[in-house]
Write an enzyme that holds these catalytic residues in place. Structure first.
Site, PDB file in Angstrom:
ATOM      1  N   HIS A 196      14.471  -2.628 -13.597  1.00 21.51           N
ATOM      2  CA  HIS A 196      14.215  -1.846 -12.378  1.00 21.51           C
ATOM      3  C   HIS A 196      12.885  -1.110 -12.399  1.00 21.51           C
ATOM      4  O   HIS A 196      12.281  -0.876 -11.351  1.00 21.51           O
ATOM      5  CB  HIS A 196      15.362  -0.854 -12.138  1.00 21.51           C
ATOM      6  CG  HIS A 196      15.341   0.326 -13.048  1.00 21.51           C
ATOM      7  ND1 HIS A 196      15.683   0.261 -14.387  1.00 21.51           N
ATOM      8  CD2 HIS A 196      15.011   1.631 -12.824  1.00 21.51           C
ATOM      9  CE1 HIS A 196      15.572   1.445 -14.942  1.00 21.51           C
ATOM     10  NE2 HIS A 196      15.162   2.302 -14.023  1.00 21.51           N
ATOM     11  N   ASP A 197      12.388  -0.731 -13.580  1.00 20.82           N
ATOM     12  CA  ASP A 197      11.144   0.055 -13.670  1.00 20.82           C
ATOM     13  C   ASP A 197       9.954  -0.778 -14.123  1.00 20.82           C
ATOM     14  O   ASP A 197       8.953  -0.227 -14.595  1.00 20.82           O
ATOM     15  CB  ASP A 197      11.332   1.231 -14.631  1.00 20.82           C
ATOM     16  CG  ASP A 197      11.892   2.467 -13.942  1.00 20.82           C
ATOM     17  OD1 ASP A 197      11.868   2.505 -12.690  1.00 20.82           O
ATOM     18  OD2 ASP A 197      12.349   3.383 -14.641  1.00 20.82           O
ATOM     19  N   LYS A 200       6.286   0.143 -13.480  1.00 20.97           N
ATOM     20  CA  LYS A 200       5.634   1.288 -14.117  1.00 20.97           C
ATOM     21  C   LYS A 200       4.572   0.867 -15.121  1.00 20.97           C
ATOM     22  O   LYS A 200       3.772   1.702 -15.557  1.00 20.97           O
ATOM     23  CB  LYS A 200       6.678   2.182 -14.791  1.00 20.97           C
ATOM     24  CG  LYS A 200       7.502   2.991 -13.792  1.00 20.97           C
ATOM     25  CD  LYS A 200       8.435   3.968 -14.490  1.00 20.97           C
ATOM     26  CE  LYS A 200       9.176   4.834 -13.469  1.00 20.97           C
ATOM     27  NZ  LYS A 200      10.095   5.799 -14.108  1.00 20.97           N
ATOM     28  N   HIS A 225       5.574   1.916  -7.888  1.00 26.22           N
ATOM     29  CA  HIS A 225       6.121   1.104  -8.971  1.00 26.22           C
ATOM     30  C   HIS A 225       7.218   0.153  -8.498  1.00 26.22           C
ATOM     31  O   HIS A 225       7.361  -0.946  -9.045  1.00 26.22           O
ATOM     32  CB  HIS A 225       6.644   2.000 -10.100  1.00 26.22           C
ATOM     33  CG  HIS A 225       7.993   2.600  -9.850  1.00 26.22           C
ATOM     34  ND1 HIS A 225       8.166   3.760  -9.131  1.00 26.22           N
ATOM     35  CD2 HIS A 225       9.242   2.205 -10.232  1.00 26.22           C
ATOM     36  CE1 HIS A 225       9.451   4.054  -9.079  1.00 26.22           C
ATOM     37  NE2 HIS A 225      10.131   3.137  -9.732  1.00 26.22           N
ATOM     38  N   HIS A 248      15.230   0.044  -4.822  1.00 27.68           N
ATOM     39  CA  HIS A 248      16.140   0.884  -5.614  1.00 27.68           C
ATOM     40  C   HIS A 248      15.834   2.374  -5.508  1.00 27.68           C
ATOM     41  O   HIS A 248      16.537   3.181  -6.133  1.00 27.68           O
ATOM     42  CB  HIS A 248      16.166   0.432  -7.082  1.00 27.68           C
ATOM     43  CG  HIS A 248      15.019   0.894  -7.925  1.00 27.68           C
ATOM     44  ND1 HIS A 248      13.799   0.249  -7.942  1.00 27.68           N
ATOM     45  CD2 HIS A 248      14.899   1.936  -8.787  1.00 27.68           C
ATOM     46  CE1 HIS A 248      12.988   0.859  -8.785  1.00 27.68           C
ATOM     47  NE2 HIS A 248      13.629   1.901  -9.313  1.00 27.68           N
ATOM     48  N   HIS A 249      14.859   2.765  -4.676  1.00 30.40           N
ATOM     49  CA  HIS A 249      14.647   4.184  -4.374  1.00 30.40           C
ATOM     50  C   HIS A 249      14.858   4.481  -2.883  1.00 30.40           C
ATOM     51  O   HIS A 249      14.451   5.540  -2.408  1.00 30.40           O
ATOM     52  CB  HIS A 249      13.252   4.642  -4.803  1.00 30.40           C
ATOM     53  CG  HIS A 249      13.139   4.911  -6.269  1.00 30.40           C
ATOM     54  ND1 HIS A 249      13.753   5.986  -6.872  1.00 30.40           N
ATOM     55  CD2 HIS A 249      12.513   4.229  -7.260  1.00 30.40           C
ATOM     56  CE1 HIS A 249      13.489   5.967  -8.172  1.00 30.40           C
ATOM     57  NE2 HIS A 249      12.746   4.906  -8.434  1.00 30.40           N
ATOM     58  N   ASP A 277      20.288   4.613 -12.370  1.00 33.71           N
ATOM     59  CA  ASP A 277      19.011   5.188 -12.786  1.00 33.71           C
ATOM     60  C   ASP A 277      19.069   6.715 -12.761  1.00 33.71           C
ATOM     61  O   ASP A 277      18.636   7.397 -13.700  1.00 33.71           O
ATOM     62  CB  ASP A 277      17.914   4.669 -11.857  1.00 33.71           C
ATOM     63  CG  ASP A 277      16.521   5.095 -12.288  1.00 33.71           C
ATOM     64  OD1 ASP A 277      16.323   5.427 -13.471  1.00 33.71           O
ATOM     65  OD2 ASP A 277      15.617   5.078 -11.430  1.00 33.71           O
TER      66      ASP A 277
END
Length: 331
Positions: A196-197, A200, A225, A248-249, A277
């Site tokens: 998911h990240d 970054k 990101h 996902h945000h 998360d």
């Protein structure tokens, strides 16, 4: 509850005129009155309440509605069809609003699956229906390994303690399984949590480790990101995961990023990632605050359920982490 939506009403109105469209709506409505109370919700959507019927019975009623409408013969109109979505209480959710949301989600899958059909709410469908499954590429395993290696590099640069990406993957899989997904869908969700990240890697390390609040300009950079990670995953040919990572945000109330989606507009996989998360972030040591206990973190998720997070996903994580009274073991 069964939600029924007339397929392609706009096409009918554009081609034959609004009087014919109104006639079609009236004919469809007349086919809904058998088996339950029917209401028009507005536009081309109807609701049918089916008290004291289980999912199998309600789905049968919905199929009969779809078939009755498909048999309509209206002069000048080539065909009329509807799609239907079914959800049952208390199986799907804990109240009226959640029942409506699940039925609406099932209706969405029916539309996406080709229309003129019925779908009962199921988590597996919600996880898969809005994206295509990964194809059977000979190098798929190698692509996954490459992406997971990059996820480990993200953890090495980020300010979390330990293997944040792996933990989010594990929490995501447990939520999906608790919601009833089958093992292929569970493992797809685990992979998404692990990755998911990924975006970054393109964010300056000083932002990731900054102990104080980010400025507006820094926040804009950091928020990129999710989009960067999605693009990286698309380039690796991992499209289902890519879409979940992109969103996902997004917040349940529509104030998240990058596209300000709300509610069921957000892919279920992305909603699961968001909760997993957030829980791991709160229960991990950060440069700017101490970690929360499990109970404190779950209480915060519950407080933000319905605004920031999907309440059903929050409840699934709580059920997974807190055993029911009859599961507790006396010591």
């Amino acid at each position: 509850m069964c939600l029924v939506d007339l397929d392609e009403l706009k096409r009918i109105n554009d081609r034959f005129g609004h009087p014919v469209g109104d006639l079609v709506l009236g004919q469809v409505a007349s086919r809904l009155r058998q088996g339950g109370e029917a209401f028009r919700l507005g536009g081309d959507e109807f609701a049918v309440l089916l008290p004291r019927q289980d999912e199998r019975q309600a789905t049968g009623v919905a199929r009969s509605i779809v078939e009755r409408v498909a048999s309509l013969q209206i002069d000048g109109v080539d065909s009329v069809t509807v799609s239907a979505g079914v959800a049952t209480y208390p199986t799907h959710g804990s109240g009226r609003d959640e029942l409506i949301r699940c039925a609406d989600s099932a209706l969405y899958w029916a539309k996406k699956d080709g229309k003129n059909r019925v779908r009962a709410y199921a988590v597996e469908s919600a996880l898969r229906a809005n994206v295509e499954q990964v194809g059977e590429h000979p190098d798929r395993a190698a692509r996954y390994r490459a992406a997971e290696s990059m996820a480990k590099a993200v953890d090495a640069r980020d300010g979390y303690a330990g293997s944040h990406s792996q933990r989010v993957g594990d929490y995501s899989a447990r939520i999906a399984r608790r919601l009833g997904a089958d093992e292929p869908a569970v493992e797809l969700t685990r992979l998404a949590g692990t990755l998911h990240d990924l975006g970054k890697l393109a964010i300056p390390e000083e932002l990731l480790r900054k102990p104080s609040t980010l400025s507006d300009a820094e926040r804009i950079v950091a928020e990129r990101h999710s989009r960067i990670g999605s693009e990286m995953l698309e380039s690796l040919g991992i499209e289902p995961v890519a879409e979940w990572v992109l969103h996902h945000h997004e917040r349940w109330d529509g104030t998240g990023y990058p596209q300000r989606l709300a509610g069921d507009q957000i892919p279920l996989g992305a909603r699961i990632l968001f909760v997993a998360d957030a829980y791991d972030a709160m229960t991990s040591e950060r440069a700017y605050r101490e970690r929360l206990t499990q109970g404190e973190a779950l209480a915060e998720l519950e407080r933000c359920a319905g605004t920031q997070f999907d309440p059903v996903v929050v409840n699934a994580l709580a059920q997974e982490l807190l055993p029911a009274p009859d599961e507790a073991v006396a010591v």
